[in-house]
Scaffold this active site. Sequence first.
Site, PDB file in Angstrom:
ATOM      1  N   GLY A   1     -23.362  17.219 -41.021  1.00 57.51           N
ATOM      2  CA  GLY A   1     -22.458  16.451 -40.176  1.00 57.51           C
ATOM      3  C   GLY A   1     -23.202  15.903 -38.970  1.00 57.51           C
ATOM      4  O   GLY A   1     -24.179  16.516 -38.515  1.00 57.51           O
TER       5      GLY A   1
ATOM      6  N   GLN B   1     -24.652  12.221 -30.873  1.00 56.10           N
ATOM      7  CA  GLN B   1     -25.912  12.935 -31.129  1.00 56.10           C
ATOM      8  C   GLN B   1     -27.092  11.985 -31.317  1.00 56.10           C
ATOM      9  O   GLN B   1     -28.249  12.421 -31.326  1.00 56.10           O
ATOM     10  CB  GLN B   1     -25.781  13.839 -32.361  1.00 56.10           C
ATOM     11  CG  GLN B   1     -24.832  15.008 -32.142  1.00 56.10           C
ATOM     12  CD  GLN B   1     -24.741  15.874 -33.381  1.00 56.10           C
ATOM     13  OE1 GLN B   1     -23.952  15.601 -34.261  1.00 56.10           O
ATOM     14  NE2 GLN B   1     -25.568  16.899 -33.460  1.00 56.10           N
TER      15      GLN B   1
ATOM     16  N   CYS C   1     -26.322  23.394 -35.460  1.00 56.24           N
ATOM     17  CA  CYS C   1     -26.124  22.032 -34.971  1.00 56.24           C
ATOM     18  C   CYS C   1     -27.476  21.331 -34.892  1.00 56.24           C
ATOM     19  O   CYS C   1     -28.448  21.928 -34.408  1.00 56.24           O
ATOM     20  CB  CYS C   1     -25.473  22.077 -33.594  1.00 56.24           C
ATOM     21  SG  CYS C   1     -25.140  20.455 -32.909  1.00 56.24           S
ATOM     22  N   LEU C   2     -27.524  20.075 -35.344  1.00 53.74           N
ATOM     23  CA  LEU C   2     -28.797  19.345 -35.321  1.00 53.74           C
ATOM     24  C   LEU C   2     -29.296  19.126 -33.891  1.00 53.74           C
ATOM     25  O   LEU C   2     -30.480  18.895 -33.678  1.00 53.74           O
ATOM     26  CB  LEU C   2     -28.651  17.999 -36.042  1.00 53.74           C
ATOM     27  CG  LEU C   2     -28.391  18.093 -37.553  1.00 53.74           C
ATOM     28  CD1 LEU C   2     -28.156  16.712 -38.144  1.00 53.74           C
ATOM     29  CD2 LEU C   2     -29.545  18.794 -38.266  1.00 53.74           C
TER      30      LEU C   2
ATOM     31  N   HIS D   1     -16.093  20.937 -35.899  1.00 55.61           N
ATOM     32  CA  HIS D   1     -17.357  20.959 -35.144  1.00 55.61           C
ATOM     33  C   HIS D   1     -17.709  19.536 -34.678  1.00 55.61           C
ATOM     34  O   HIS D   1     -18.074  19.324 -33.515  1.00 55.61           O
ATOM     35  CB  HIS D   1     -18.451  21.545 -36.049  1.00 55.61           C
ATOM     36  CG  HIS D   1     -19.835  21.528 -35.486  1.00 55.61           C
ATOM     37  ND1 HIS D   1     -20.588  22.674 -35.301  1.00 55.61           N
ATOM     38  CD2 HIS D   1     -20.646  20.504 -35.078  1.00 55.61           C
ATOM     39  CE1 HIS D   1     -21.768  22.355 -34.786  1.00 55.61           C
ATOM     40  NE2 HIS D   1     -21.837  21.040 -34.664  1.00 55.61           N
ATOM     41  N   GLU D   2     -17.567  18.559 -35.575  1.00 53.58           N
ATOM     42  CA  GLU D   2     -17.939  17.180 -35.225  1.00 53.58           C
ATOM     43  C   GLU D   2     -16.961  16.564 -34.228  1.00 53.58           C
ATOM     44  O   GLU D   2     -17.370  15.846 -33.320  1.00 53.58           O
ATOM     45  CB  GLU D   2     -18.036  16.306 -36.485  1.00 53.58           C
ATOM     46  CG  GLU D   2     -19.078  16.751 -37.504  1.00 53.58           C
ATOM     47  CD  GLU D   2     -20.453  17.038 -36.916  1.00 53.58           C
ATOM     48  OE1 GLU D   2     -20.858  16.385 -35.946  1.00 53.58           O
ATOM     49  OE2 GLU D   2     -21.126  17.958 -37.434  1.00 53.58           O
TER      50      GLU D   2
ATOM     51  N   HIS E   1     -17.798  17.529 -30.850  1.00 47.77           N
ATOM     52  CA  HIS E   1     -18.878  16.711 -30.269  1.00 47.77           C
ATOM     53  C   HIS E   1     -18.308  15.484 -29.550  1.00 47.77           C
ATOM     54  O   HIS E   1     -18.812  15.077 -28.503  1.00 47.77           O
ATOM     55  CB  HIS E   1     -19.826  16.204 -31.365  1.00 47.77           C
ATOM     56  CG  HIS E   1     -20.950  17.146 -31.698  1.00 47.77           C
ATOM     57  ND1 HIS E   1     -21.894  17.530 -30.774  1.00 47.77           N
ATOM     58  CD2 HIS E   1     -21.294  17.750 -32.863  1.00 47.77           C
ATOM     59  CE1 HIS E   1     -22.774  18.349 -31.366  1.00 47.77           C
ATOM     60  NE2 HIS E   1     -22.425  18.498 -32.627  1.00 47.77           N
TER      61      HIS E   1
HETATM   62 NI    NI Z   1     -23.365  19.685 -34.108  1.00 45.58          NI
END
Ligand code: NI
Length: 173
Positions: free
Chosen positions: A46, A51, A94-95, A136-137, A140
């Site tokens: 995701g 991000q 998380c990236l 989660h997204e 963000h």
């Molecule tokens: Ni994340």
Amino acid sequence: MAVREIIKLPDPVLKSVSTPVEQVTEDVRALLDDMLETMYDAPGIGLAAVQIGIAKRLVVIDIANEEEPPDPIFLINPEIVWWSEETAEYEEGCLSIPEVFGDVTRPAEVRVRYQDREGQPCERQCEGLLATCIQHEIDHLNGVLFIDLLSRLKRDRVVKKFTKAAKQAKEPA
Ligand code: NI
């Protein structure tokens, strides 16, 4: 399509509240495609536009495993319109916070309303990993990271570690 740079903790951009997308134009679709390529390249399941430094309410997700064909989901202006009382715990990562993982408890099932890549209004009932990933997204888009949902001790430790690493990376060798 292009792979963009992923913004990492402690960049304050990750704390921004993303703004709604007014119109689904070719530019928006091109951005979604870049986000997807960036996510696959990472690799991750995701990615929110913030991000890659663009605070717009755009999310891409693909939870298909390696043996399955790609199954990208594009979400424009996603919002959760229903949550189950039942919860589920997943180990999240998380990236933007590489190599950090933590157990997060969230509603097990959600209903999400969004526009798809063509700008069509959609609703989707999600459970399991997809439900967790979508929550989660969407977090963000509101400037919330999964570490904000961990204990303060654990979160502070992670922030400190990344702040120190970022400082060291800036100092001349
Ligand atoms: Ni994340």
